[in-house]
Enzyme design. Structure first.
Site, PDB file in Angstrom:
ATOM      1  N   SER A  65      -6.946  -4.216  -3.579  1.00 56.58           N
ATOM      2  CA  SER A  65      -5.798  -4.419  -2.693  1.00 56.58           C
ATOM      3  C   SER A  65      -4.447  -4.482  -3.391  1.00 56.58           C
ATOM      4  O   SER A  65      -3.421  -4.229  -2.776  1.00 56.58           O
ATOM      5  CB  SER A  65      -6.011  -5.684  -1.866  1.00 56.58           C
ATOM      6  OG  SER A  65      -6.265  -6.802  -2.715  1.00 56.58           O
ATOM      7  N   GLU A  88       7.218 -14.443   7.031  1.00 61.59           N
ATOM      8  CA  GLU A  88       6.812 -15.614   6.262  1.00 61.59           C
ATOM      9  C   GLU A  88       6.148 -15.089   4.999  1.00 61.59           C
ATOM     10  O   GLU A  88       5.633 -13.982   4.973  1.00 61.59           O
ATOM     11  CB  GLU A  88       5.823 -16.451   7.067  1.00 61.59           C
ATOM     12  CG  GLU A  88       4.372 -15.973   6.990  1.00 61.59           C
ATOM     13  CD  GLU A  88       4.131 -14.576   7.558  1.00 61.59           C
ATOM     14  OE1 GLU A  88       4.923 -14.136   8.416  1.00 61.59           O
ATOM     15  OE2 GLU A  88       3.161 -13.928   7.132  1.00 61.59           O
ATOM     16  N   LYS A  91       0.074  -4.484   1.464  1.00 64.37           N
ATOM     17  CA  LYS A  91       0.894  -5.111   2.504  1.00 64.37           C
ATOM     18  C   LYS A  91       1.986  -4.194   3.031  1.00 64.37           C
ATOM     19  O   LYS A  91       2.411  -4.313   4.166  1.00 64.37           O
ATOM     20  CB  LYS A  91       1.501  -6.410   1.980  1.00 64.37           C
ATOM     21  CG  LYS A  91       0.450  -7.507   1.820  1.00 64.37           C
ATOM     22  CD  LYS A  91       1.093  -8.877   1.777  1.00 64.37           C
ATOM     23  CE  LYS A  91       0.048  -9.966   1.791  1.00 64.37           C
ATOM     24  NZ  LYS A  91      -0.654 -10.068   0.493  1.00 64.37           N
TER      25      LYS A  91
END
Ligand SMILES: *Cc1c(COP(=O)(O)O)cnc(C)c1O
Length: 410
Positions: free
Chosen positions: A391, A124, A102
């Site tokens: 990930s 968010e 991310k």
């Protein structure tokens, strides 16, 4: 960033019939401004140099491509020469700063916000991973950071709430709806409408109105771009399969997209099967949903007969979202990618398997991708090469997995 993008949305921001801009009129100016700024930034060598330097020195890129030999042998066995029949490579986003992919997108959008002259960043978060990535980048770039988070998630993810606060972010608790991610997104959009002049909305996945899905894909394509080069280096050829978990779909599209023109590379996205697709407790819109509009875009989603968004469930908070990025819907309809599911139990088994065989504790999200590999290798030819998007790392999931495995921590 890959600048020779083979898949571009049309002028309405549609990938095929999916995507678009279903937003209040008051946001159209800001979204148009963002689209132009992104296009200019992509074409600006100074922007790309700065982004590349931060990805290298702050994020820790390139992340390694690791040949998981033990796992390969365990799952597919050895040939007559003692070589693994199938070679499985892990793209190690778990080694990126803050422990997941991310951060790639957060750094990119943080720099873009600075270019737009916007010092106030809203984001968010569900599990808190994107909130932590956003707060991290805002601290580094000297931006104000406000993170919307559902009350239920705040309760479940106290550690990440503390992390965000340490990083200087303000966490705003959302008490509406199911008090989880989708409600936090609604609240962030409301804030954006009110403060659009001064504020950039740092969306965390390849979802939302155009240009977000395109922009997030481009910032995450560093994953697949590196993996492609690394695989050509060690294998001298492209992989047969690229496999990644799909929540909103950003790590998967980032891995897949740079291989888009390589037709021999099969893409498999793995959604959260939760307690099974024969129950309502899953988060698999591509596998079990229907197209509709959510959070500004037309894409597959989990909805009831009347079009109301259904509650989702997954053991991994990062996959627990009722929608999915429009480009995945397009890949599904065109057949460029296939989508599968792994259940909570299958993911837990794969989580333990990777930990034991390779000494790598994965996050529960990519454990879904690994769970699919367990099944995939049964049907593939000798010599098959598979790349899996790892990930994120499992540190954040210690409490959830201990609970699921019936272990008391203290
Ligand atoms: C958030 C998250 C995901 C899911 O998000 P995508 O946008 O689908 O990539 C997957 N893995 C990890 C480790 C995450 O934190």
């Amino acid at each position: 960033m890959s600048n020779d993008a083979p898949v571009l949305p049309d002028e309405r921001g549609r990938f095929g019939e999916f995507g678009g801009r279903f937003v209040p009129e008051t946001l159209m100016t800001a979204i148009g401004e963002l689209e132009r700024a992104f296009a200019e930034a992509q074409a600006d060598p100074a922007f790309r140099d700065e982004l590349d330097a931060l990805l290298r020195d702050f994020v820790g890129r390139p992340t390694p491509l690791y040949f998981a030999e033990n796992l390969s042998k365990r799952l597919a066995g050895e040939d007559a020469n003692g070589e693994p029949r199938v070679r499985i490579y892990l793209k190690r986003e778990d080694l990126a700063h803050t422990g997941a992919h991310k951060i790639n997108n957060a750094v990119g959008q943080g720099l873009l916000a600075r270019r737009l002259g916007k010092r106030r960043i809203i984001a968010e978060t569900g599990a808190g991973q994107h909130g932590v990535a956003a707060a991290t980048v805002c601290a580094m770039l000297g931006q104000e950071c406000i993170v919307y988070m559902g009350a239920e998630d705040v309760r479940r993810q106290a550690l990440n709430v503390f992390r965000m606060k340490l990083l200087g972010a303000e966490v705003r608790v959302v008490d509406s709806g199911s008090r989880t991610l989708k409600d936090a997104i609604n609240e962030a959009i409301r804030d954006w409408v009110t403060n659009v002049e001064t504020t950039h909305y740092l969306l965390g996945s390849a979802v939302g109105p155009h240009p977000y899905p395109l922009m997030v894909r481009e910032f995450q394509s560093v994953i697949g771009g590196e993996a492609r080069e690394q695989l050509l280096g060690v294998e001298g050829r492209l992989p047969d399969y690229a496999v990644a978990c799909v929540g909103g779909g950003s790590n998967a599209i980032g891995l897949f997209h740079p291989f888009y023109m390589d037709e021999s590379v099969h893409f498999i996205g793995v959604e959260a099967g939760g307690e099974g697709l024969d129950t309502p407790r899953h988060a698999a819109p591509l596998s079990a949903g229907r197209p509709g509009v959510l959070h500004g875009a037309y894409s597959f989603l989990m909805q009831d007969e009347g079009g109301q968004i259904e509650e989702t469930h997954s053991i991994s908070a990062g996959l627990d979202y009722p929608g999915v990025g429009p480009e995945h819907s397009f890949y599904k309809e065109s057949g460029r990618a296939t989508y599968a599911t792994a259940t909570d139990d299958e993911a837990l088994t794969a989580f333990r398997l990777l930990s034991e065989t390779e000494g790598i504790i994965p996050a529960l999200e990519p454990a879904h991708a690994l769970a699919h590999i367990v099944k995939l290798v049964r049907d593939v030819a000798d010599g098959t090469v598979i790349v899996v998007g790892l990930s994120g790392r499992g540190d954040k999931d210690m409490e959830a997995t201990a609970k699921a495995l019936g272990v008391k921590l203290t």
